[in-house]
Write a protein that holds these residues in place. Structure first.
Motif, PDB file in Angstrom:
ATOM      1  N   THR A 195       0.796  -1.227   0.000  1.00 14.23           N
ATOM      2  CA  THR A 195       0.000   0.000   0.000  1.00 14.23           C
ATOM      3  C   THR A 195       0.833   1.284   0.000  1.00 14.23           C
ATOM      4  OG1 THR A 195      -0.157  -0.114   2.425  1.00 14.23           O
ATOM      5  CG2 THR A 195      -1.936  -1.108   1.149  1.00 14.23           C
ATOM      6  N   MET A 196       1.990   1.290   0.645  1.00 16.77           N
ATOM      7  CA  MET A 196       2.740   2.541   0.750  1.00 16.77           C
ATOM      8  C   MET A 196       3.143   3.099  -0.616  1.00 16.77           C
ATOM      9  SD  MET A 196       4.991   2.161   4.244  1.00 16.77           S
ATOM     10  CE  MET A 196       5.516   3.859   4.176  1.00 16.77           C
ATOM     11  N   PRO A 197       3.732   2.303  -1.511  1.00 13.25           N
ATOM     12  CA  PRO A 197       4.028   2.866  -2.838  1.00 13.25           C
ATOM     13  C   PRO A 197       2.806   2.908  -3.750  1.00 13.25           C
ATOM     14  CG  PRO A 197       4.814   0.604  -2.719  1.00 13.25           C
ATOM     15  CD  PRO A 197       4.303   0.949  -1.352  1.00 13.25           C
ATOM     16  N   LEU A 198       1.844   2.006  -3.527  1.00 12.83           N
ATOM     17  CA  LEU A 198       0.714   1.883  -4.448  1.00 12.83           C
ATOM     18  C   LEU A 198      -0.122   3.153  -4.505  1.00 12.83           C
ATOM     19  CD1 LEU A 198      -1.566  -1.167  -4.934  1.00 12.83           C
ATOM     20  CD2 LEU A 198      -2.617   1.037  -4.479  1.00 12.83           C
ATOM     21  N   PHE A 199      -0.469   3.700  -3.349  1.00 11.57           N
ATOM     22  CA  PHE A 199      -1.351   4.862  -3.347  1.00 11.57           C
ATOM     23  C   PHE A 199      -0.628   6.128  -3.806  1.00 11.57           C
ATOM     24  CE2 PHE A 199      -3.654   1.943  -0.564  1.00 11.57           C
ATOM     25  CZ  PHE A 199      -4.909   2.019  -1.141  1.00 11.57           C
ATOM     26  N   THR A 200       0.677   6.166  -3.633  1.00  8.66           N
ATOM     27  CA  THR A 200       1.436   7.276  -4.210  1.00  8.66           C
ATOM     28  C   THR A 200       1.382   7.216  -5.734  1.00  8.66           C
ATOM     29  OG1 THR A 200       2.940   7.322  -2.307  1.00  8.66           O
ATOM     30  CG2 THR A 200       3.694   8.386  -4.328  1.00  8.66           C
ATOM     31  N   ILE A 201       1.538   6.012  -6.272  1.00  5.80           N
ATOM     32  CA  ILE A 201       1.454   5.826  -7.722  1.00  5.80           C
ATOM     33  C   ILE A 201       0.056   6.187  -8.227  1.00  5.80           C
ATOM     34  CG2 ILE A 201       1.525   4.102  -9.571  1.00  5.80           C
ATOM     35  CD1 ILE A 201       3.642   2.620  -7.915  1.00  5.80           C
ATOM     36  N   ALA A 202      -0.968   5.772  -7.480  1.00  4.62           N
ATOM     37  CA  ALA A 202      -2.348   6.061  -7.880  1.00  4.62           C
ATOM     38  C   ALA A 202      -2.590   7.564  -7.957  1.00  4.62           C
ATOM     39  CB  ALA A 202      -3.319   5.411  -6.902  1.00  4.62           C
ATOM     40  N   VAL A 203      -2.105   8.293  -6.955  1.00  9.02           N
ATOM     41  CA  VAL A 203      -2.283   9.746  -6.935  1.00  9.02           C
ATOM     42  C   VAL A 203      -1.532  10.397  -8.091  1.00  9.02           C
ATOM     43  CG1 VAL A 203      -1.692  11.835  -5.649  1.00  9.02           C
ATOM     44  CG2 VAL A 203      -2.760   9.911  -4.471  1.00  9.02           C
ATOM     45  N   GLN A 204      -0.313   9.972  -8.330  1.00  7.62           N
ATOM     46  CA  GLN A 204       0.485  10.568  -9.403  1.00  7.62           C
ATOM     47  C   GLN A 204      -0.141  10.340 -10.773  1.00  7.62           C
ATOM     48  OE1 GLN A 204       4.295   8.735  -8.682  1.00  7.62           O
ATOM     49  NE2 GLN A 204       4.979  10.384  -7.337  1.00  7.62           N
ATOM     50  N   ASN A 205      -0.790   9.203 -10.944  1.00 14.24           N
ATOM     51  CA  ASN A 205      -1.411   8.906 -12.236  1.00 14.24           C
ATOM     52  C   ASN A 205      -2.780   9.544 -12.403  1.00 14.24           C
ATOM     53  OD1 ASN A 205       0.137   6.703 -13.991  1.00 14.24           O
ATOM     54  ND2 ASN A 205       0.519   6.263 -11.839  1.00 14.24           N
ATOM     55  N   ALA A 206      -3.304  10.136 -11.335  1.00 11.58           N
ATOM     56  CA  ALA A 206      -4.616  10.775 -11.416  1.00 11.58           C
ATOM     57  C   ALA A 206      -4.530  12.239 -11.832  1.00 11.58           C
ATOM     58  CB  ALA A 206      -5.330  10.665 -10.069  1.00 11.58           C
ATOM     59  N   PHE A 207      -3.293  12.754 -11.973  1.00 10.30           N
ATOM     60  CA  PHE A 207      -3.100  14.161 -12.310  1.00 10.30           C
ATOM     61  C   PHE A 207      -2.112  14.286 -13.468  1.00 10.30           C
ATOM     62  CE2 PHE A 207      -4.614  14.213  -7.981  1.00 10.30           C
ATOM     63  CZ  PHE A 207      -5.445  15.329  -7.930  1.00 10.30           C
ATOM     64  N   PRO A 208      -2.114  15.438 -14.136  1.00  6.54           N
ATOM     65  CA  PRO A 208      -1.150  15.658 -15.223  1.00  6.54           C
ATOM     66  C   PRO A 208       0.287  15.619 -14.712  1.00  6.54           C
ATOM     67  CG  PRO A 208      -2.892  17.317 -15.259  1.00  6.54           C
ATOM     68  CD  PRO A 208      -3.047  16.566 -13.977  1.00  6.54           C
ATOM     69  N   HIS A 209       1.205  15.345 -15.625  1.00  7.62           N
ATOM     70  CA  HIS A 209       2.622  15.241 -15.268  1.00  7.62           C
ATOM     71  C   HIS A 209       3.140  16.532 -14.642  1.00  7.62           C
ATOM     72  CE1 HIS A 209       7.020  15.158 -15.943  1.00  7.62           C
ATOM     73  NE2 HIS A 209       6.877  13.861 -15.713  1.00  7.62           N
ATOM     74  N   SER A 210       2.606  17.658 -15.053  1.00  4.31           N
ATOM     75  CA  SER A 210       3.075  18.947 -14.540  1.00  4.31           C
ATOM     76  C   SER A 210       2.750  19.149 -13.065  1.00  4.31           C
ATOM     77  CB  SER A 210       2.455  20.090 -15.352  1.00  4.31           C
ATOM     78  OG  SER A 210       1.037  20.043 -15.273  1.00  4.31           O
ATOM     79  N   ARG A 211       1.841  18.346 -12.508  1.00  2.00           N
ATOM     80  CA  ARG A 211       1.432  18.515 -11.110  1.00  2.00           C
ATOM     81  C   ARG A 211       1.916  17.370 -10.212  1.00  2.00           C
ATOM     82  NH1 ARG A 211      -4.335  20.765  -9.808  1.00  2.00           N
ATOM     83  NH2 ARG A 211      -3.027  21.776  -8.229  1.00  2.00           N
ATOM     84  N   ILE A 212       2.817  16.558 -10.706  1.00  2.00           N
ATOM     85  CA  ILE A 212       3.282  15.411  -9.921  1.00  2.00           C
ATOM     86  C   ILE A 212       3.885  15.862  -8.586  1.00  2.00           C
ATOM     87  CG2 ILE A 212       5.106  13.669  -9.805  1.00  2.00           C
ATOM     88  CD1 ILE A 212       4.460  12.819 -12.565  1.00  2.00           C
ATOM     89  N   GLY A 213       4.716  16.884  -8.621  1.00  2.00           N
ATOM     90  CA  GLY A 213       5.313  17.374  -7.382  1.00  2.00           C
ATOM     91  C   GLY A 213       4.276  17.920  -6.422  1.00  2.00           C
ATOM     92  N   VAL A 214       3.279  18.614  -6.967  1.00  2.42           N
ATOM     93  CA  VAL A 214       2.233  19.225  -6.143  1.00  2.42           C
ATOM     94  C   VAL A 214       1.395  18.163  -5.439  1.00  2.42           C
ATOM     95  CG1 VAL A 214       0.173  20.682  -6.197  1.00  2.42           C
ATOM     96  CG2 VAL A 214       2.146  21.261  -7.618  1.00  2.42           C
ATOM     97  N   VAL A 215       1.113  17.049  -6.113  1.00  2.00           N
ATOM     98  CA  VAL A 215       0.250  16.023  -5.523  1.00  2.00           C
ATOM     99  C   VAL A 215       1.030  15.008  -4.688  1.00  2.00           C
ATOM    100  CG1 VAL A 215      -1.411  16.265  -7.387  1.00  2.00           C
ATOM    101  CG2 VAL A 215       0.354  14.518  -7.568  1.00  2.00           C
ATOM    102  N   THR A 216       2.317  14.849  -4.972  1.00  7.32           N
ATOM    103  CA  THR A 216       3.111  13.885  -4.207  1.00  7.32           C
ATOM    104  C   THR A 216       3.448  14.413  -2.821  1.00  7.32           C
ATOM    105  OG1 THR A 216       4.088  13.031  -6.257  1.00  7.32           O
ATOM    106  CG2 THR A 216       5.204  12.481  -4.204  1.00  7.32           C
ATOM    107  N   ALA A 217       3.740  15.701  -2.725  1.00 11.57           N
ATOM    108  CA  ALA A 217       4.120  16.285  -1.434  1.00 11.57           C
ATOM    109  C   ALA A 217       3.047  16.092  -0.360  1.00 11.57           C
ATOM    110  CB  ALA A 217       4.452  17.767  -1.615  1.00 11.57           C
ATOM    111  N   PRO A 218       1.751  16.348  -0.641  1.00 18.42           N
ATOM    112  CA  PRO A 218       0.739  16.126   0.403  1.00 18.42           C
ATOM    113  C   PRO A 218       0.632  14.669   0.848  1.00 18.42           C
ATOM    114  CG  PRO A 218      -0.145  17.542  -1.319  1.00 18.42           C
ATOM    115  CD  PRO A 218       1.157  17.005  -1.813  1.00 18.42           C
TER     116      PRO A 218
END
Length: 246
Positions: A195-218
């Motif tokens: 679960t620890m890497p899985l949900f990070t991957i899920a969040v990153q794939n739910a947004f455009p590449h330009s916002r990966i940093g913005v969504v990963t930090a939270p």
């Protein structure tokens, strides 16, 4: 030295703003909440003026933080992210998972020593199976996701293992053997590795590449807060039970 040689230098010409007020209010709210959880039931009674006041002021800080973030030019946490259901669900799951992980790491050795009666030398290595299973399950789940592109079923399986593992840990007593503790820790490790890497991957794939940093930090922030709050809550529960049962 390696980072200084290999990491690229990104030059930005536009002027960026820092959300100082949001940072200060968020820090104040977290400190007040942790103080209430740590002091409640041990230093002061849960219904004391100090503890109730800490919870109230912590809630006020949370509401103030939300207001500041809604007005900030470049907020610490962009509130529009929570409109995405994948992001919101993943944040909650990572928060709860971190509570369980660090609560287990912090207090299972104490339980093994204080309840089962093992020595500190014997209790510490009981965490090793969990860590090893995290590595194994993380590697396997990563391969499955990369080859199939699907992750929902892995999340369900991982959280089911966590629920089972936590239940088994909750029924341990003075007669519990080391083998049962190891079994339970393996189940917890299997969940965390998935679960620890899985949900990070899920969040990153739910947004455009330009916002990966913005969504990963939270996601990392709420995971850290979950671990801190989890240890504080479990420590408070343990201290309260020790006072009433001894």
């Amino acid at each position: 030295m390696v980072l200084s040689k290999t990491m690229p230098i990104i030059k930005r010409h536009e002027k960026r703003s820092i959300d100082w007020w949001g940072s200060a209010v968020l820090l104040a709210g977290i400190i007040l909440l942790l103080l209430a959880l740590v002091w409640g039931g041990s230093t002061y009674a849960w219904d004391s003026t100090r503890i109730i006041g800490l919870f109230i002021f912590s809630a006020v800080m949370a509401l103030t933080f939300l207001f500041i973030e809604s007005k900030a030019k470049e907020p610490i946490i962009s509130l529009d992210l929570f409109r995405n259901s994948i992001f919101s669900v993943s944040i909650v799951i990572m928060f709860i998972t971190a509570m369980g992980m660090f609560g287990t790491i912090a207090y299972i050795p104490i339980l093994v020593q204080g309840v089962i009666g093992r020595t500190a030398t014997n209790s510490g290595p009981l965490l090793f199976p969990m860590m090893m299973e995290m590595v194994v399950s993380s590697t396997i789940s990563g391969q499955i996701i990369s080859r199939t592109g699907k992750y929902k079923i892995l999340g369900i399986v991982g959280l089911s293992l966590a629920t089972l593992g936590m239940y088994l840990l909750s029924i341990m007593n003075v007669d519990t053997k080391n083998a049962k503790v190891v079994r339970d820790m393996i189940l917890i490790g299997a969940d965390l590795g998935v679960t620890m890497p899985l949900f990070t991957i899920a969040v990153q794939n739910a947004f455009p590449h330009s916002r990966i940093g913005v969504v990963t930090a939270p996601t990392q922030f709420f995971r850290s807060i979950g671990s801190t709050v989890g240890v504080a809550i479990m420590g408070s529960l343990m201290n309260n039970n020790l006072k009433t049962e001894m």
